[in-house]
Design an enzyme around this catalytic site. Structure first.
Site, mmCIF file in Angstrom:
data_model
loop_
_atom_site.group_PDB
_atom_site.id
_atom_site.type_symbol
_atom_site.label_atom_id
_atom_site.label_comp_id
_atom_site.label_asym_id
_atom_site.label_seq_id
_atom_site.Cartn_x
_atom_site.Cartn_y
_atom_site.Cartn_z
ATOM 1 N N ARG A 22 0.969 -1.152 -0.115
ATOM 2 C CA ARG A 22 -0.131 -0.043 -0.173
ATOM 3 C C ARG A 22 0.746 1.598 0.126
ATOM 4 O O ARG A 22 0.830 2.261 0.757
ATOM 5 C CB ARG A 22 -0.901 -0.335 0.893
ATOM 6 C CG ARG A 22 -2.042 -1.142 1.297
ATOM 7 C CD ARG A 22 -2.948 -1.065 2.590
ATOM 8 N NE ARG A 22 -2.096 -1.205 2.985
ATOM 9 C CZ ARG A 22 -2.660 -0.713 5.002
ATOM 10 N NH1 ARG A 22 -3.822 0.321 4.702
ATOM 11 N NH2 ARG A 22 -2.163 -1.264 6.122
ATOM 12 N N GLY A 476 -23.468 3.887 11.539
ATOM 13 C CA GLY A 476 -22.921 2.320 12.204
ATOM 14 C C GLY A 476 -21.513 3.099 12.425
ATOM 15 O O GLY A 476 -21.340 2.660 13.906
ATOM 16 N N SER A 477 -20.917 2.987 11.671
ATOM 17 C CA SER A 477 -18.795 3.338 12.728
ATOM 18 C C SER A 477 -18.855 4.615 12.788
ATOM 19 O O SER A 477 -19.064 5.617 11.903
ATOM 20 C CB SER A 477 -18.017 2.180 10.990
ATOM 21 O OG SER A 477 -17.788 3.475 10.322
ATOM 22 N N HIS A 738 -17.133 11.449 2.327
ATOM 23 C CA HIS A 738 -16.024 10.855 0.980
ATOM 24 C C HIS A 738 -15.202 11.703 1.135
ATOM 25 O O HIS A 738 -14.686 12.120 0.885
ATOM 26 C CB HIS A 738 -16.793 9.586 0.048
ATOM 27 C CG HIS A 738 -17.344 8.773 0.745
ATOM 28 N ND1 HIS A 738 -18.707 8.947 0.907
ATOM 29 C CD2 HIS A 738 -16.541 6.995 0.490
ATOM 30 C CE1 HIS A 738 -18.618 7.130 1.543
ATOM 31 N NE2 HIS A 738 -17.596 6.945 0.709
ATOM 32 N N CYS A 770 -22.982 7.904 4.977
ATOM 33 C CA CYS A 770 -22.273 6.846 5.010
ATOM 34 C C CYS A 770 -21.732 6.405 6.311
ATOM 35 O O CYS A 770 -21.465 7.565 7.159
ATOM 36 C CB CYS A 770 -20.864 6.103 4.117
ATOM 37 S SG CYS A 770 -20.558 4.184 3.542
#
Length: 802
Positions: A22, A476-477, A738, A770
């Site tokens: 990465r 959620g997160s 994002h 999100c």
């Protein structure tokens, strides 16, 4: 030196860009955080490119014959094509250089936004989990040839002895993927600008020829869709576009052209053209290969077909290709299973016997969708590696098949036998088939997919939950801080014990629950600190899956995921989320959601077995989740969210194939969620797709509340929801997570007003797009304060008006 037209015998359409460790991700994140300069970022990227070229040579590709694609991108290949065309929307016009060029810094503004300027919309690349940045095209959008960075890459490698093949999204696909810029006249279609775009592509071809490119790869996967396929009919737009580009004389000289005054001018000539059509069958599926014949007739030098997801071209088409080379995409670029080499070689030999041209061997798509190297894995079950092929192994498979095609089976006997042995082992391995699982699936009845009437459920749920109008929640997160990641790494390495890790997680959950209460959110979550990834976490707790240690795949920009490998029948040996959810609920009197990932998304974001229909696998996963939901409900959880962000992602590209997919995907969600009482509220979440096409399926999920990505597209989906008459709870996102931008109170309020204009207030929820996992806490807290404040202001205004 006269440019050559001989196409390489073996090649790939693309290779993973992020680096085996990465490296690109780390460099991007370091640059965006201010830790390294842009110059250092570019130097790191060039070093990674050099290592990639060297690695592909080690794996058997030829550096001197255009076998190696130059598909490097710092963020996204569609964004790079936008930059090469100088096609900036008017709201970014000030970022263009004097000649229309787009700098690296400017491209990051398009990708990530800046200040009050939101970024380009992002959506899924065909039916994959890769996200691209959507071009915005209007009647006045500039088109010019400014492929300076790509030309410099070709020139630099050419000086080092490597003749690379530059890769661009083709002009038809580019405009098919684009959306009309805000303010464009009604009825305007980005394809209306095709002639201007083609003129710019012609200029780019001249720049690349002058830089030393002998072949250019133009990716046209848009031709495998219904709209693009219709354009590829004989005499249609595709033929006109490629007659124009192929009609440019070939470059008489290949090589660096420093000081060449003709560089970038179509009169300087062009490289040979390879047009690829991955992700399905191009053109009319009823006439396999017809689109390839159209391209060949237009004069392109090589055409490609996806033989994994697409159909074999007809013998008539193959016989009529003439001098146009045919690249057979027979190695899967999207899944990790070992190629059935013997069967593939037979297909290739039949193609070669039928074709009127040379047949080369390649991948069906770019390898950007798979990890780098199986040999880097150190934690997979012992039986699994021999069944697998990651990018490096797939490059080698292409080479084996090319040698077998050239020299016959005898030239690759050992490789064919090794593959056959692995396939035989996989078919008979214990756990690939679990009789009890198969029996349970066979015993399902219609009642297992059905709940009570939605209106009856809504009344019972409101009586139980007592939520205000415009209830606020998150998806959620919560941010996964460095401390969370270090604790997870410490328990993996054994430097802390399980009991200490559990205490850490409980402290983190308590902190996140308290933060949400302080912010004033109405429905809480536990923040998911125990989860490394929303799919991998479940895969690690279900039999039939395996998780990789180094199997990273780019999702977008610097965001990478590690898809798990679903290799056998699926069994849930024990409850997964129940202890964390019940602990979090014990800390608050406000309702708190149990959080699960849905069966379709678990399949979409894993590498799934290819030895049975996807629908069968989805039902197995759904039954495991059904058991988890039953345990959550029994423990007192009143709201359970089953995320399906990938529902639209797996939708087949052809309308004729979509109903069958929607049937099994919707049914698998309902199988997972239909065992609960009517008073238990089922939520789902969908993100980063074109939802207007699948609203009927979203309604068919029969969820009580659906949250949906909408902020970056400025709530375009609201019109689709209103037009459909959607009557369930709906939370169109009002905060784009994002991007690192913090949306202002006014921005969020305007989006809420847009939602209220098309959605009844009794149905509307207020939430981000999100999960917040990738964001930092400072920006998250500021953004959520604005979200809650705007929701409360709207609530107050509604009360006054009432």
């Amino acid at each position: 030196m006269t440019a050559v037209s001989i196409f390489p015998a073996a090649t790939v359409l693309g290779y993973p860009r992020i680096g085996p460790n990465r490296e690109l991700k780390k460099a991007l994140d370091a640059h965006w955080s201010g830790a390294i300069s842009e110059q250092q970022l570019l130097e790191d990227a060039r070093a990674l490119q050099d290592r990639t070229v060297n690695r592909l040579v080690e794996l058997g590709l030829n550096a001197a014959d255009s076998s190696i694609p130059a598909d490097f991108a710092l963020y996204d290949q569609v964004l790079d094509t936008t930059a090469a065309l100088g096609a900036l929307p008017s709201r970014f016009a000030d970022l263009a250089g004097g000649d229309g060029a787009v700098s690296t810094a400017a491209s990051f503004v398009l990708a990530r936004g800046s200040g009050e300027r939101p970024p380009l919309e992002m959506t899924k690349w065909f039916d994959t989990n890769y996200h691209f940045l959507v071009p915005e095209i209007g009647p006045e959008t500039p088109f010019t040839a400014v492929a300076h960075q790509l030309a410099d890459t070709i020139r630099r490698h050419r000086a080092n002895g490597a003749v690379l093949r530059p890769v661009l999204v083709g002009p038809v696909t580019y405009l098919l993927l684009a959306k009309a810029e805000d303010g464009a006249p009604a009825g305007f279609d980005p394809l209306d600008r095709i002639d201007d775009a083609v003129a710019a592509y012609a200029g780019i071809l001249g720049q690349l020829a002058a830089a030393g490119a002998e072949w250019v790869q133009l990716d046209e996967p848009g031709l495998v869709t219904d709209k693009g396929g219709a354009l590829a009919a004989p005499g249609g737009l595709v033929e006109r576009v490629y007659r124009t580009l192929a009609g440019i004389p070939r470059a008489a000289v290949a090589g660096p052209a420093a000081g060449n005054p003709a560089a970038g001018n179509p009169a300087a000539g062009r490289p040979a053209l390879l047009v690829t059509t991955g992700y399905g069958t191009a053109g009319n599926p009823g006439a396999p290969g017809e689109a390839l014949a159209v391209l060949a007739a237009a004069g392109v030098e090589a055409v490609h077909a996806d033989l994994v997801r697409g159909q074999l071209p007809s013998a008539r088409v193959l016989a009529g290709l003439g001098s146009t080379a045919f690249l057979a995409g027979i190695v899967d670029g999207r899944n990790v299973w070992r190629n059935r080499l013997t069967a593939s070689l037979k297909v290739l030999q039949n193609l070669q016997d039928s074709a009127g041209t040379v047949v080369s061997v390649g991948t069906a798509t770019s390898l950007q969708h798979v990890p780098h190297d199986v040999d880097a894995e150190d934690a997979l079950p012992a039986h699994l590696p021999q069944w697998l092929a990651f990018a490096d192994q797939k490059v080698q498979e292409v080479g084996v098949l090319a040698r077998g095609l050239a020299g016959g089976r005898a030239a690759v006997t050992a490789e064919l036998q090794e593959a056959e042995d692995a396939l035989r082992d996989r078919a008979t391995y214990q756990g690939v088939v679990v009789p009890a699982v198969r029996s349970r699936v066979r015993g399902l009845s219609e009642d297992d997919f059905t709940r009570g009437p939605a209106e009856q459920r809504a009344a019972l749920q409101q009586e139980h939950l007592k939520l205000p109008v415009l209830p606020t929640t998150t998806i959620g997160s919560f941010p996964q801080t460095g401390e969370v990641r270090r604790a997870r790494a410490a328990v993996r390495s054994g430097s802390i014990g399980a009991a200490e890790y559990d205490r850490f997680l409980k402290d983190e959950i308590a902190r996140v629950v308290q933060l949400q209460e302080d912010l004033g959110l109405d429905v809480l979550v536990h923040g998911e600190p125990e989860r490394n990834d929303m799919v991998q976490y479940f895969a690690e707790n279900l039999d039939g899956f395996a998780a990789t240690s180094q199997g990273w795949v780019q999702s977008y920009g610097s965001r990478c995921t590690r898809p798990s490998i679903l290799w056998g029948d699926v069994v849930r040996p024990a409850p997964i989320t129940v202890p964390w959810t019940t602990y979090a609920q014990s800390l608050t009197e406000r309702p708190l959601k149990g959080m699960l990932t849905g069966p379709v998304t678990i399949l979409a974001w894993s590498f799934v077995r290819d030895d049975q229909p996807l629908g069968d696998t989805a039902r197995q996963v759904a039954l495991a989740l059904r058991d988890e939901i039953a345990d959550l409900e029994a423990a007192g959880t009143g709201i359970i969210q089953v995320d399906e962000p990938a529902l639209r992602e797996l939708l087949p590209l052809r309308a004729s194939d979509q109903n069958a997919y929607l049937d099994w995907s919707v049914q698998s969600f309902r199988l997972a969620t239909s065992g609960v009482r009517d008073s238990t509220q089922i939520h789902t979440h969908l993100c980063y797709s074109e939802f207007g096409e699948v609203i009927a399926a979203i309604d068919g999920l029969d969820a009580d509340v659906t949250s949906i990505e909408a902020a970056r597209s400025r709530l375009e989906v609201v019109a689709d929801l209103a037009g459909f008459g959607f009557r369930r709870g709906i939370g169109p996102g009002v905060y784009d997570i994002h991007s690192p931008r913090v949306p202002s109170h006014a921005e969020v309020a305007a989006l809420i007003d847009t939602a209220l204009a098309g959605i009844p207030v009794s149905q509307l929820w207020i939430n981000p797009d999100c999960g917040l996992k990738t964001r930092g806490y400072e920006e998250t807290v500021q953004s959520l304060r604005h979200v809650v404040a705007a929701a409360r202001a709207a609530r107050a205004s509604l009360a006054v008006n009432a």
